[in-house]
Design a protein around this motif. Structure first.
Motif, PDB file in Angstrom:
ATOM      1  N   ALA A 342       0.819  -1.216   0.000  1.00  0.00           N
ATOM      2  CA  ALA A 342       0.000   0.000   0.000  1.00  0.00           C
ATOM      3  C   ALA A 342       0.852   1.265   0.000  1.00  0.00           C
ATOM      4  CB  ALA A 342      -0.933   0.002   1.199  1.00  0.00           C
ATOM      5  N   SER A 343       2.150   1.138   0.313  1.00  0.00           N
ATOM      6  CA  SER A 343       3.053   2.294   0.328  1.00  0.00           C
ATOM      7  C   SER A 343       4.470   1.816   0.038  1.00  0.00           C
ATOM      8  CB  SER A 343       2.997   3.009   1.682  1.00  0.00           C
ATOM      9  OG  SER A 343       3.498   2.177   2.707  1.00  0.00           O
ATOM     10  N   SER A 344       5.370   2.767  -0.131  1.00  0.00           N
ATOM     11  CA  SER A 344       6.754   2.427  -0.463  1.00  0.00           C
ATOM     12  C   SER A 344       7.484   1.751   0.695  1.00  0.00           C
ATOM     13  CB  SER A 344       7.514   3.695  -0.877  1.00  0.00           C
ATOM     14  OG  SER A 344       7.488   4.650   0.177  1.00  0.00           O
ATOM     15  N   SER A 345       6.941   1.864   1.912  1.00  0.00           N
ATOM     16  CA  SER A 345       7.599   1.230   3.060  1.00  0.00           C
ATOM     17  C   SER A 345       7.227  -0.237   3.199  1.00  0.00           C
ATOM     18  CB  SER A 345       7.222   1.978   4.344  1.00  0.00           C
ATOM     19  OG  SER A 345       5.832   1.884   4.589  1.00  0.00           O
ATOM     20  N   GLU A 346       6.278  -0.724   2.375  1.00  0.00           N
ATOM     21  CA  GLU A 346       5.849  -2.105   2.445  1.00  0.00           C
ATOM     22  C   GLU A 346       6.439  -2.912   1.296  1.00  0.00           C
ATOM     23  OE1 GLU A 346       1.628  -2.278   2.667  1.00  0.00           O
ATOM     24  OE2 GLU A 346       1.487  -0.807   4.293  1.00  0.00           O
ATOM     25  N   LEU A 347       6.367  -4.245   1.429  1.00  0.00           N
ATOM     26  CA  LEU A 347       6.928  -5.156   0.437  1.00  0.00           C
ATOM     27  C   LEU A 347       5.788  -5.972  -0.166  1.00  0.00           C
ATOM     28  CD1 LEU A 347       9.543  -6.351  -0.842  1.00  0.00           C
ATOM     29  CD2 LEU A 347       9.505  -8.054   1.011  1.00  0.00           C
ATOM     30  N   SER A 348       5.667  -5.955  -1.502  1.00  0.00           N
ATOM     31  CA  SER A 348       4.654  -6.767  -2.164  1.00  0.00           C
ATOM     32  C   SER A 348       5.050  -8.235  -2.098  1.00  0.00           C
ATOM     33  CB  SER A 348       4.489  -6.342  -3.623  1.00  0.00           C
ATOM     34  OG  SER A 348       3.983  -5.028  -3.697  1.00  0.00           O
ATOM     35  N   LEU A 349       4.032  -9.109  -1.990  1.00  0.00           N
ATOM     36  CA  LEU A 349       4.295 -10.539  -1.808  1.00  0.00           C
ATOM     37  C   LEU A 349       3.575 -11.345  -2.871  1.00  0.00           C
ATOM     38  CD1 LEU A 349       3.713 -10.720   2.065  1.00  0.00           C
ATOM     39  CD2 LEU A 349       5.895 -10.441   0.879  1.00  0.00           C
ATOM     40  N   LEU A 350       4.154 -12.511  -3.201  1.00  0.00           N
ATOM     41  CA  LEU A 350       3.537 -13.464  -4.098  1.00  0.00           C
ATOM     42  C   LEU A 350       3.271 -14.747  -3.338  1.00  0.00           C
ATOM     43  CD1 LEU A 350       5.637 -12.966  -7.364  1.00  0.00           C
ATOM     44  CD2 LEU A 350       3.323 -12.161  -6.903  1.00  0.00           C
ATOM     45  N   ALA A 351       2.130 -15.343  -3.578  1.00  0.00           N
ATOM     46  CA  ALA A 351       1.754 -16.545  -2.859  1.00  0.00           C
ATOM     47  C   ALA A 351       2.807 -17.646  -3.039  1.00  0.00           C
ATOM     48  CB  ALA A 351       0.393 -17.033  -3.346  1.00  0.00           C
ATOM     49  N   ASP A 352       3.139 -18.329  -1.929  1.00  0.00           N
ATOM     50  CA  ASP A 352       4.005 -19.501  -1.867  1.00  0.00           C
ATOM     51  C   ASP A 352       5.493 -19.178  -1.997  1.00  0.00           C
ATOM     52  OD1 ASP A 352       3.779 -22.280  -1.342  1.00  0.00           O
ATOM     53  OD2 ASP A 352       4.522 -22.673  -3.361  1.00  0.00           O
ATOM     54  N   GLU A 353       5.862 -17.923  -2.107  1.00  0.00           N
ATOM     55  CA  GLU A 353       7.290 -17.626  -2.114  1.00  0.00           C
ATOM     56  C   GLU A 353       7.818 -17.628  -0.681  1.00  0.00           C
ATOM     57  OE1 GLU A 353       8.627 -13.741  -3.177  1.00  0.00           O
ATOM     58  OE2 GLU A 353       6.823 -12.747  -2.454  1.00  0.00           O
ATOM     59  N   VAL A 354       9.105 -17.798  -0.523  1.00  0.00           N
ATOM     60  CA  VAL A 354       9.740 -17.824   0.792  1.00  0.00           C
ATOM     61  C   VAL A 354      10.591 -16.572   0.945  1.00  0.00           C
ATOM     62  CG1 VAL A 354      11.332 -19.058   2.306  1.00  0.00           C
ATOM     63  CG2 VAL A 354       9.752 -20.342   0.852  1.00  0.00           C
ATOM     64  N   ASN A 374      17.530  -8.013  -2.554  1.00  0.00           N
ATOM     65  CA  ASN A 374      17.852  -6.630  -2.199  1.00  0.00           C
ATOM     66  C   ASN A 374      16.622  -5.825  -1.791  1.00  0.00           C
ATOM     67  OD1 ASN A 374      20.562  -7.065  -2.818  1.00  0.00           O
ATOM     68  ND2 ASN A 374      20.253  -6.543  -4.992  1.00  0.00           N
ATOM     69  N   GLN A 375      15.453  -6.415  -1.907  1.00  0.00           N
ATOM     70  CA  GLN A 375      14.218  -5.709  -1.568  1.00  0.00           C
ATOM     71  C   GLN A 375      13.887  -5.908  -0.090  1.00  0.00           C
ATOM     72  OE1 GLN A 375      11.480  -7.488  -4.366  1.00  0.00           O
ATOM     73  NE2 GLN A 375      11.748  -5.822  -5.820  1.00  0.00           N
ATOM     74  N   LYS A 376      13.371  -4.857   0.509  1.00  0.00           N
ATOM     75  CA  LYS A 376      13.088  -4.889   1.930  1.00  0.00           C
ATOM     76  C   LYS A 376      11.891  -3.985   2.226  1.00  0.00           C
ATOM     77  CE  LYS A 376      15.584  -4.577   6.341  1.00  0.00           C
ATOM     78  NZ  LYS A 376      16.871  -4.210   6.986  1.00  0.00           N
ATOM     79  N   GLY A 377      11.024  -4.450   3.118  1.00  0.00           N
ATOM     80  CA  GLY A 377       9.864  -3.642   3.483  1.00  0.00           C
ATOM     81  C   GLY A 377       8.969  -4.361   4.474  1.00  0.00           C
ATOM     82  N   LYS A 378       7.995  -3.654   5.000  1.00  0.00           N
ATOM     83  CA  LYS A 378       7.084  -4.224   5.989  1.00  0.00           C
ATOM     84  C   LYS A 378       6.125  -5.211   5.311  1.00  0.00           C
ATOM     85  CE  LYS A 378       5.182  -0.523   7.598  1.00  0.00           C
ATOM     86  NZ  LYS A 378       4.322   0.311   8.474  1.00  0.00           N
ATOM     87  N   VAL A 379       5.788  -6.293   6.056  1.00  0.00           N
ATOM     88  CA  VAL A 379       4.841  -7.289   5.566  1.00  0.00           C
ATOM     89  C   VAL A 379       3.878  -7.640   6.696  1.00  0.00           C
ATOM     90  CG1 VAL A 379       6.372  -8.253   3.815  1.00  0.00           C
ATOM     91  CG2 VAL A 379       6.462  -9.131   6.138  1.00  0.00           C
ATOM     92  N   PRO A 380       2.605  -7.887   6.376  1.00  0.00           N
ATOM     93  CA  PRO A 380       1.633  -8.253   7.426  1.00  0.00           C
ATOM     94  C   PRO A 380       1.795  -9.713   7.836  1.00  0.00           C
ATOM     95  CG  PRO A 380       0.565  -8.171   5.281  1.00  0.00           C
ATOM     96  CD  PRO A 380       1.967  -7.726   5.056  1.00  0.00           C
ATOM     97  N   ILE A 381       1.754  -9.981   9.138  1.00  0.00           N
ATOM     98  CA  ILE A 381       2.001 -11.336   9.622  1.00  0.00           C
ATOM     99  C   ILE A 381       0.861 -12.287   9.255  1.00  0.00           C
ATOM    100  CG2 ILE A 381       3.390 -10.483  11.541  1.00  0.00           C
ATOM    101  CD1 ILE A 381       1.005 -11.031  13.367  1.00  0.00           C
ATOM    102  N   THR A 382      -0.353 -11.751   8.983  1.00  0.00           N
ATOM    103  CA  THR A 382      -1.478 -12.627   8.643  1.00  0.00           C
ATOM    104  C   THR A 382      -1.302 -13.277   7.274  1.00  0.00           C
ATOM    105  OG1 THR A 382      -2.642 -10.660   7.849  1.00  0.00           O
ATOM    106  CG2 THR A 382      -3.164 -11.442  10.068  1.00  0.00           C
ATOM    107  N   TYR A 383      -0.306 -12.823   6.500  1.00  0.00           N
ATOM    108  CA  TYR A 383      -0.055 -13.389   5.186  1.00  0.00           C
ATOM    109  C   TYR A 383       1.124 -14.361   5.218  1.00  0.00           C
ATOM    110  CZ  TYR A 383      -3.241 -10.089   2.934  1.00  0.00           C
ATOM    111  OH  TYR A 383      -4.365  -9.401   2.530  1.00  0.00           O
TER     112      TYR A 383
END
Length: 388
Positions: A342-354, A374-383
């Motif tokens: 939702a913002s530049s401080s977060e990290l987009s995720l793809l299902a089943d990746e580690v 090299n990518q870094k950002g906040k991620v929600p623990i519910t995912y």
């Protein structure tokens, strides 16, 4: 019988007089008594209130029931003073379909169990929607309809009567004007005659003028009384606005309750679906292999609903996530389903990746710091599902 005939003839004469006055006004051949500015302003306000009350009612009905055929059916039942048959709404129909399909696939399977849970939630949302419609109909639509079918109809009736009294007044003014002109012509034509003869010729015009003056006084009094009655009714529109404001607050409160219930139901459902991550992982593997993955919309985790925030706090402090925070280390985690940052401080995720996750001091308990190369950002623990 004689009285009725005379009354009928008098009414016909009055109606004809009004028609002549109205026609001459339209043609610009007669003067028209104008209402005072305050009364005109009140009339405009009443018309505006009626117009927008109808518009708001119509759009509210469309919002609560988008199907025009169902609205028409409910309108017919209302006019017939019969209760409309109870039918399932769209959420309830969807929920029942999910429950039926989940039962067929088997409640013991991950997919069947998830369908049943989703179906139950959809039926809960359908019940909340039904309560919203009922509350809105009683506290919002009914007062608006009462104004249109009651108070405003009375205003229209009195305003129409005021128009009639005005036509009578202007017709009386016209007759008096004509009587005075006739008297003036009689005076000029008899100026060379004897005093006795002049007195005899002017008797009829003078009597006609006195009758016209008396009629004018009577019609003026009736017009003034009707104008006062109409003004008092129109000033009541301000009270109607105050009443409708209270109804509007009730409508907003009903919507607030409805959306809060829906949010709570979906948050609870999200937790239940997250309790068996392996099924999500298998489903996402299939979707990745067959085509592009679909992002799941996220629900804001910071909404200030006490029951919701309390539930998140409990899940955030449980299991391996609590251990991870206490150790200040990092661990691998599998992504359960897609997430769009939702913002530049977060990290987009793809299902089943580690990815690699770690705890950062001062960060909200519902989030971790995620790393992917090299990518870094906040991620929600519910995912996430922590790996051993």
């Amino acid at each position: 019988m004689d009285f009725n005939v005379k009354r009928l003839a008098a009414d016909a004469g009055t109606f004809l007089s009004r028609a002549v006055q109205f026609t001459e006004e339209k043609l610009g051949q007669a003067e028209k008594t104008e209402l005072d500015a305050h009364l005109e302003k009140l009339l405009v306000k009443a018309e505006s209130t009626k117009h927008w009350t109808e518009r708001i009612m119509k759009q509210t009905e469309v919002l609560l029931q988008p199907n025009p055929n169902v609205r028409l059916e409910e309108f017919v039942y209302e006019k017939l003073e019969k209760k409309a048959p109870t039918r399932m709404n769209n959420h309830e129909l969807l929920g029942q379909s999910m429950i039926d399909s989940g039962s067929e696939f088997g409640p013991g399977t991950a997919y069947g169990n998830a369908l049943i849970k989703c179906g139950e939630t959809e039926k809960q949302i359908g019940g909340a929607e039904r309560e919203l419609i009922q509350t809105t109909a009683i506290n919002f639509l009914t007062p608006f309809r009462n104004f249109l079918e009651g108070d405003f109809k009375t205003i229209l009736k009195e305003r129409k009567l005021l128009q009639v009294k005005r036509l009578d007044l202007d017709a009386a003014k016209t007759r008096l004007k004509k009587a005075r002109m006739a008297d003036a012509r009689a005076t000029v034509s008899t100026s060379a005659r004897t005093h006795t003869h002049t007195h005899t010729q002017r008797t009829v015009p003078l009597n006609s003028q006195k009758e016209a003056e008396q009629e004018l006084r009577m019609t003026q009094g009736e017009f003034d009384r009707q104008a006062e009655i109409t003004r008092l009714l129109l000033e009541g529109v301000s009270s109607t606005h105050a009443h409708h404001l209270r109804c509007l607050n009730d409508f907003v409160e009903a919507q607030t309750t409805y959306y809060a219930q829906c949010y709570q139901y979906m948050v609870d459902l999200q937790k239940q679906l997250g309790s068996f991550p392996s099924s999500f992982s298998n489903n996402n593997q299939l979707s990745v292999s067959s085509g592009p993955s679909v992002s799941v919309p996220t629900i804001p985790m910071t909404t200030s609903l006490p029951s919701v925030s309390g539930g998140h706090s409990g899940s955030a402090a449980s299991g391996g996530f609590n251990e991870l925070r206490s150790s200040n280390g990092s661990r691998k985690a599998r992504v359960l389903y897609d997430y769009d940052a939702a913002s530049s401080s977060e990290l987009s995720l793809l299902a089943d990746e580690v990815i690699l996750v770690s705890s950062v001091p001062g960060m909200d308990s519902d989030w971790l710091m995620g790393e992917r190369g090299n990518q870094k950002g906040k991620v929600p623990i519910t995912y996430l599902e922590l790996l051993n």
